[in-house]
Enzyme design. Structure first.
Site, PDB file in Angstrom:
ATOM      1  N   ASP A 104       1.030  -1.270  -0.067  1.00 31.49           N
ATOM      2  CA  ASP A 104       0.067  -0.118  -0.027  1.00 31.49           C
ATOM      3  C   ASP A 104       0.925   1.300  -0.073  1.00 31.49           C
ATOM      4  O   ASP A 104       2.098   1.087   0.276  1.00 31.49           O
ATOM      5  CB  ASP A 104      -0.920  -0.131   1.150  1.00 31.49           C
ATOM      6  CG  ASP A 104      -2.113   0.998   1.022  1.00 31.49           C
ATOM      7  OD1 ASP A 104      -2.295   1.571   0.057  1.00 31.49           O
ATOM      8  OD2 ASP A 104      -2.991   1.122   2.090  1.00 31.49           O
ATOM      9  N   ASP A 139      -3.334   7.400  -4.070  1.00 32.41           N
ATOM     10  CA  ASP A 139      -4.685   8.030  -4.256  1.00 32.41           C
ATOM     11  C   ASP A 139      -5.165   8.823  -3.170  1.00 32.41           C
ATOM     12  O   ASP A 139      -4.656   9.078  -2.367  1.00 32.41           O
ATOM     13  CB  ASP A 139      -5.474   6.875  -4.561  1.00 32.41           C
ATOM     14  CG  ASP A 139      -5.825   5.818  -3.790  1.00 32.41           C
ATOM     15  OD1 ASP A 139      -4.928   5.542  -2.932  1.00 32.41           O
ATOM     16  OD2 ASP A 139      -7.047   5.600  -3.176  1.00 32.41           O
ATOM     17  N   GLY A 212     -11.778   3.239   0.050  1.00 29.87           N
ATOM     18  CA  GLY A 212     -12.852   4.022   0.795  1.00 29.87           C
ATOM     19  C   GLY A 212     -14.109   3.064   1.288  1.00 29.87           C
ATOM     20  O   GLY A 212     -14.946   3.777   1.656  1.00 29.87           O
TER      21      GLY A 212
END
Length: 709
Positions: A104, A139, A212
């Site tokens: 990540d 992002d 999200g």
């Protein structure tokens, strides 16, 4: 503990390619090729914190068969000692893990802490330099509670960073392209399209995580979670695995996989263990509340809950983490096996009863399947049905939700669109039908329990349309051996239940049989008539014509031409095994599920009905609205014709076009650019997937048309 061999790197030309190995509707077993072996999906990426390893990564590889894990590159980047070691020795050495390492980028930390100290290009370059297999671009996290304007910004800014991130990744680093958009279907679909079309100097994104969603899972808002998945899937290219970022509870796996999720990640196995909680396929259990284990595992074998509670906290949390990881891996194995045997939707249905919130979400998905709304969610549910093989072997467990399973909805939709009342009858008359005869109170196999009554009804009035009553509604007797209609598993009395006139009328209306007199009969015993042979021959022909229509899109008129003067070889149980016309073997009815398998002569005859090739992938589809578009065809690249023509499978990347009504698991023809027959077989993937995939089997060929005599 045995030592598992290290993985072999993929071929250079396969790096980043994803192939579909087998499927059950949107659920698929796939394979993503990387420099550290194949990443087989669906699977979980256990989160490994390099500072706190509850289970060592090497043990995950050797003991639990974990092929890939995920760690946080931002955490390593911030830690001077870890950063130096990772840059010097590589991430695989740092973690002591030989398999696929995914990382990540720090986006989740920005969600938790408000910001991160690293730039978008810098963190991608760091992941590239430490040898990560699949990195993640930085992002912009979109929380569900954000305003639409804020979420639009997260989508736009993430897309703006995409191309440069891909260029920075270079040739060796595969990259995740996250899809944001909050709770807005159109924003999720737009993000899927933007990220799916992004292309750097070397390649596009290899995987698309849906971001999200952690706040939704924390609040058990599963309906919103599945809605987001459906909306994003409507535009994400089908040659990219979909990763549910932060989703790792076994309870959610079956439903998420049934809707098209391929990858999951979570630290739940360790976090829950530190909180003295056990994962099970149906929920979470507190150690303090159990006297016996609700779910068994090798980790807990030989220990009682009382003994585990008496352990010191570190020993206890390590033991429970092993249990949680084992249960997680076992549930994913169960899901993969369900995909192989076509029961993933049944498994999702079973798990939906484990939680009120999950059950409500499951019922909402069923509503979407039924309504097929014209929006991103509706588009995906239509594709979910269309990508499902409607015919299944084996039993179909009966439940309140059975009629809404995607493959059953697909089969009923095909029946409603393509089945037609016979144009002529066994006695040669050409007039229309006089009545509908509904066989009730008989259990399958109906060829044994009801054939005598059917023959009697047709002798009494040849222009009878004979239907059979099933728990899923009335079906034509010609399709009496087609699964799943004939393989429903439930109490014996499900076949004895009589439906009221309104229910029967509604079922018949969908098949264009409203307005005809209805005669309801209950078979008593088989009886022979002088005309039995002629009636049975006509029923056999109707079975072939109707299956060609419903399963292959062949018009009944063409089916009648194909079966003119047909004969058959029969099994010892008096079922058709091979069907002949004009002395040629044209097809074989399958005894296992009632479907059809084409023979080469039958494929040639069907291809002669429409000798034109299917549309190329870059051509607009000419949809004339026909319910019988003809047997689907796949247009093969010239270079592959010599191999496929000799019986080799059609591989992805060698397909130039395909008919959009191609159905996975059902017969199709493989043709050249002039429409000439090259081979025939069964489609493994949909036409849309064939347009994108570059690896794996597109059509499993049964026979090549260019074999040497």
């Amino acid at each position: 503990m045995s030592v598992r061999p290290d993985p072999e790197p993929c071929r250079a030309q396969d790096l980043g390619l994803f192939e579909v190995v087998t499927r059950d509707g949107a659920a698929r077993i796939g394979r993503l090729h990387t420099l550290h072996g194949s990443l087989n999906t669906p699977m979980l990426l256990p989160v490994v914190n390099p500072n706190l390893r509850t289970i060592e990564p090497r043990e995950m590889w050797d003991r639990y068969g974990v092929e890939a894990l995920i760690t946080n590159s931002y955490v390593i980047w911030k830690h001077d000692e870890l950063r130096g070691q990772a840059l010097a020795d590589g991430i695989h050495a740092l973690l002591d893990f030989p398999g696929v390492v995914v990382s990540d980028s720090g986006t989740f930390q920005s969600y938790v802490y408000g910001d991160v100290e690293v730039g978008a290009e810098e963190i991608v370059a760091f992941q590239r330099d430490i040898g990560v297999d699949i990195g993640t671009m930085l992002d912009v996290f979109g929380r569900p509670d954000m305003s639409r304007a804020e979420l639009e910004h997260s989508v736009e800014e993430t897309a703006a960073r995409a191309e440069q991130s891909l260029d920075t990744a270079g040739e060796g680093l595969l990259l995740n392209g996250p899809v944001q958009g909050g709770l807005y279907d159109d924003l999720r679909a737009a993000a899927g399209s933007l990220m799916g079309s992004a292309a750097g100097e070397h390649r596009g994104f290899a995987v698309h995580p849906i971001g999200g969603i952690v706040p939704l899972m924390e609040r058990q808002r599963y309906r919103a979670l599945f809605r987001i998945l459906l909306a994003a899937r409507s535009t994400i290219p089908p040659d990219r695995p979909i990763h549910l970022f932060g989703c790792g509870h076994p309870l959610l796996f079956p439903m998420a996989i049934a809707l098209g999720a391929d990858l999951f990640d979570s630290a739940a196995y360790a976090i829950f263990a530190r909180d003295d909680r056990l994962l099970t396929p149906t929920g979470t259990v507190k150690l303090a509340d159990v006297r016996e284990w609700p779910t068994h595992s090798a980790a807990l074998f030989g220990h009682t809950p009382h003994e585990v509670r008496a352990m010191d906290s570190d020993e206890r949390s390590t033991l429970l983490a092993h249990h949680n990881l084992e249960v997680t891996q076992a549930e994913l194995a169960r899901c993969r096996e369900a995909i192989r045997n076509g029961t993933i939707w049944q498994l999702a249905e079973q798990r939906s009863h484990s939680s009120p919130q999950l059950r409500a979400a499951f019922l909402w998905v069923l509503e979407q399947l039924y309504e097929l709304a014209d929006d991103p969610v509706g588009v995906t549910t239509i594709n979910l049905m269309a990508s499902t093989n409607p015919v299944r072997s084996g039993g179909e467990h009966l439940s309140d939700d059975v009629g809404m399973r995607p493959h059953i909805l697909h089969l009923h939709a095909l029946l409603s669109m393509r089945w037609r009342v016979p144009g002529s009858w066994w006695d040669g008359s050409e007039e229309g039908p006089e009545r509908v005869v509904l066989v009730e109170g008989a259990a399958p196999p109906w060829r044994d329990s009801a054939l005598g009554a059917v023959v009697s009804a047709l002798v009494e009035e040849p222009r009878s349309v004979v239907m059979v009553s099933t728990p899923l509604g009335p079906i034509p007797f010609s399709l009496e051996d087609l699964s799943p209609w004939c393989h429903l598993e439930g109490p014996d009395d499900i076949w004895m239940e009589a439906y009221d006139d309104d229910e029967i009328t509604e079922g018949l209306e969908g098949l264009g049989l409203d307005g005809l007199p209805l005669v309801r009969i209950v078979p008593s015993s088989d009886s022979e008539h002088e005309q039995t042979t002629a009636v049975r021959a006509w029923l056999d022909r109707c079975a072939v014509v109707d299956k060609l229509a419903v399963l292959c899109g062949v018009s009944p008129m063409d089916g009648c031409m194909l079966t003119d003067g047909m004969s058959s070889r029969r099994s010892r149980t008096d079922r058709m095994v091979n069907v002949y016309s004009g002395g040629e073997h044209i097809l074989s009815p399958r005894l296992t599920d009632g479907g059809l398998t084409l023979a080469l002569d039958g494929a040639r005859r069907l291809n002669a009905l429409d000798p034109n090739p299917p549309p190329a992938f870059d051509e607009p589809i000419d949809d004339d609205g026909s319910d019988h578009p003809g047997i689907p065809r796949v247009w093969l690249l010239d270079d592959a014709i010599p191999f496929v023509g000799q019986g080799r499978n059609v591989m992805q990347g060698y397909v130039l076009g395909a008919d959009p009504h191609l159905t996975c698991g059902q017969p199709c023809l493989v043709v050249d650019g002039n429409g000439g027959l090259v081979a025939h077989g069964t489609a493994v993937t949909t036409a849309l997937e064939m347009a994108h995939l570059k690896k794996g089997i597109a059509v499993r060929v049964r026979d090549g048309a260019l074999r040497d005599p």
